[in-house]
Write a protein that holds these residues in place. Structure first.
Motif, short mmCIF file in Angstrom:
data_model
loop_
_atom_site.label_atom_id
_atom_site.label_comp_id
_atom_site.label_asym_id
_atom_site.label_seq_id
_atom_site.Cartn_x
_atom_site.Cartn_y
_atom_site.Cartn_z
N VAL A 136 44.83 -0.36 14.26
CA VAL A 136 44.14 -1.26 15.17
C VAL A 136 43.68 -2.47 14.35
O VAL A 136 42.81 -2.34 13.48
CB VAL A 136 42.93 -0.58 15.85
CG1 VAL A 136 42.39 -1.47 16.96
CG2 VAL A 136 43.31 0.79 16.39
N ASP B 241 44.73 2.56 25.34
CA ASP B 241 44.51 1.34 24.57
C ASP B 241 43.13 1.43 23.94
O ASP B 241 42.16 1.82 24.60
CB ASP B 241 44.58 0.11 25.48
CG ASP B 241 45.95 -0.09 26.09
OD1 ASP B 241 46.95 0.29 25.45
OD2 ASP B 241 46.02 -0.62 27.22
N VAL B 242 43.05 1.06 22.67
CA VAL B 242 41.79 1.10 21.95
C VAL B 242 41.48 -0.28 21.39
O VAL B 242 42.38 -1.01 20.98
CB VAL B 242 41.82 2.17 20.82
CG1 VAL B 242 42.87 1.86 19.79
CG2 VAL B 242 40.47 2.35 20.18
N LYS B 243 40.19 -0.64 21.43
CA LYS B 243 39.72 -1.95 21.00
C LYS B 243 38.92 -1.81 19.71
O LYS B 243 38.09 -0.92 19.58
CB LYS B 243 38.85 -2.54 22.12
CG LYS B 243 38.08 -3.79 21.75
CD LYS B 243 37.27 -4.31 22.92
CE LYS B 243 36.11 -3.40 23.22
NZ LYS B 243 35.18 -3.94 24.22
N ASN B 244 39.16 -2.71 18.78
CA ASN B 244 38.43 -2.77 17.52
C ASN B 244 37.55 -4.02 17.54
O ASN B 244 38.05 -5.13 17.51
CB ASN B 244 39.41 -2.81 16.34
CG ASN B 244 38.73 -2.93 15.00
OD1 ASN B 244 37.51 -2.93 14.89
ND2 ASN B 244 39.52 -3.03 13.96
N SER B 245 36.24 -3.83 17.58
CA SER B 245 35.30 -4.95 17.61
C SER B 245 34.87 -5.38 16.21
O SER B 245 34.03 -6.28 16.09
CB SER B 245 34.06 -4.56 18.42
OG SER B 245 34.44 -4.24 19.74
N LEU C 98 35.20 1.79 23.20
CA LEU C 98 36.37 1.67 22.36
C LEU C 98 37.69 1.79 23.12
O LEU C 98 38.66 1.11 22.81
CB LEU C 98 36.31 2.71 21.24
CG LEU C 98 35.09 2.64 20.33
CD1 LEU C 98 35.10 3.80 19.35
CD2 LEU C 98 35.05 1.32 19.61
N THR D 289 39.89 1.07 26.23
CA THR D 289 39.87 0.08 27.31
C THR D 289 40.71 0.48 28.51
O THR D 289 40.50 -0.02 29.60
CB THR D 289 40.33 -1.30 26.81
OG1 THR D 289 41.67 -1.19 26.31
CG2 THR D 289 39.41 -1.82 25.71
N HIS D 290 41.68 1.40 28.30
CA HIS D 290 42.54 1.80 29.42
C HIS D 290 43.26 3.10 29.05
O HIS D 290 43.61 3.31 27.90
CB HIS D 290 43.57 0.71 29.72
CG HIS D 290 44.26 0.91 31.02
ND1 HIS D 290 45.46 1.58 31.13
CD2 HIS D 290 43.92 0.55 32.28
CE1 HIS D 290 45.82 1.61 32.40
NE2 HIS D 290 44.91 1.00 33.12
N ASN E 57 47.82 0.33 21.17
CA ASN E 57 48.11 1.43 22.08
C ASN E 57 48.44 2.67 21.25
O ASN E 57 49.08 2.58 20.21
CB ASN E 57 49.29 1.08 23.00
CG ASN E 57 49.56 2.18 24.00
OD1 ASN E 57 50.30 3.11 23.72
ND2 ASN E 57 48.94 2.08 25.16
N GLY F 119 41.06 -6.62 17.25
CA GLY F 119 42.23 -6.53 18.11
C GLY F 119 42.30 -5.22 18.87
O GLY F 119 41.35 -4.44 18.89
N THR F 120 43.45 -5.00 19.50
CA THR F 120 43.68 -3.78 20.27
C THR F 120 45.02 -3.17 19.85
O THR F 120 45.87 -3.84 19.27
CB THR F 120 43.71 -4.05 21.78
OG1 THR F 120 44.76 -4.96 22.07
CG2 THR F 120 42.40 -4.61 22.28
#
Length: 176
Positions: A103, A65-69, A42, A44-45, A110, A107-108
């Motif tokens: 989020v 940074d967080v990613k939503n799949s 989840l 990414t950086h 911060n 998408g992503t």
């Protein structure tokens, strides 16, 4: 639209199945366990800022940074995290967002700046991990709301015990 409805029904049916029916009565499988098993990664950086003051207070600032799949909007209200290297905790924080992090679907986003992240090994000992360029999320709990609309409403879902290895991390030394 019908496909999306079937997909979402399938996701929540699977979560219900794994969380309630597949485990023995005395064991529970959490959403965090499913996230870990699927290796969703989840975060990414991570960006960490170390100041001259950090050397005496052992406190730094971070953002991530967080990613939503998922094909639904998620909103993060709070994060409790322990991060480090090879099982050793170097940083910990418990942060409730004054403005929750929205989020977008698939998408992503911060997190914005999170202050007062404690360096549990001390700032000087923590400098040794900078060249590695990554951190492991040893244990992270995220208090999220699913199916939000522009960050409003939603279904509260605590996602506990997230573990993630080798999250790319940039260290900014603000020593002036």
């Amino acid at each position: 639209m019908a496909r999306l409805g079937h997909f979402l029904f399938g996701i929540f049916s699977a979560l219900s199945l794994f969380g309630v029916h597949a485990a023995p009565a005395d064991a529970k499988i959490s959403v965090g366990d499913i996230v870990n098993a699927l290796k969703l990664n989840l975060v990414t950086h991570i960006n960490a800022t170390i100041t001259l003051e950090s050397l005496t207070t052992n406190l730094i600032s971070i953002n991530f940074d967080v990613k939503n799949s998922l094909p639904i909007e998620l909103t993060i209200d709070r994060v409790v995290s322990k991060a480090g290297i090879n099982g050793t905790v170097f940083a910990t924080f418990d942060h409730t967002f004054t403005k929750p992090v929205v989020v977008p679907l698939l998408g992503t986003a911060n997190s914005g700046t999170i202050n007062n992240v404690l360096l549990t090994q001390g700032a000087l000992a923590s400098l040794d991990i900078i060249p590695l360029g990554f951190l492991d999320l040893i244990s992270t709990d995220v208090f999220v709301r699913a199916f939000t609309i522009f960050g409003m409403l939603g279904i509260p879902i605590p996602v506990t015990g997230i573990k993630q290895s080798h999250v790319p991390t940039a260290y900014n030394l603000a020593l002036s």
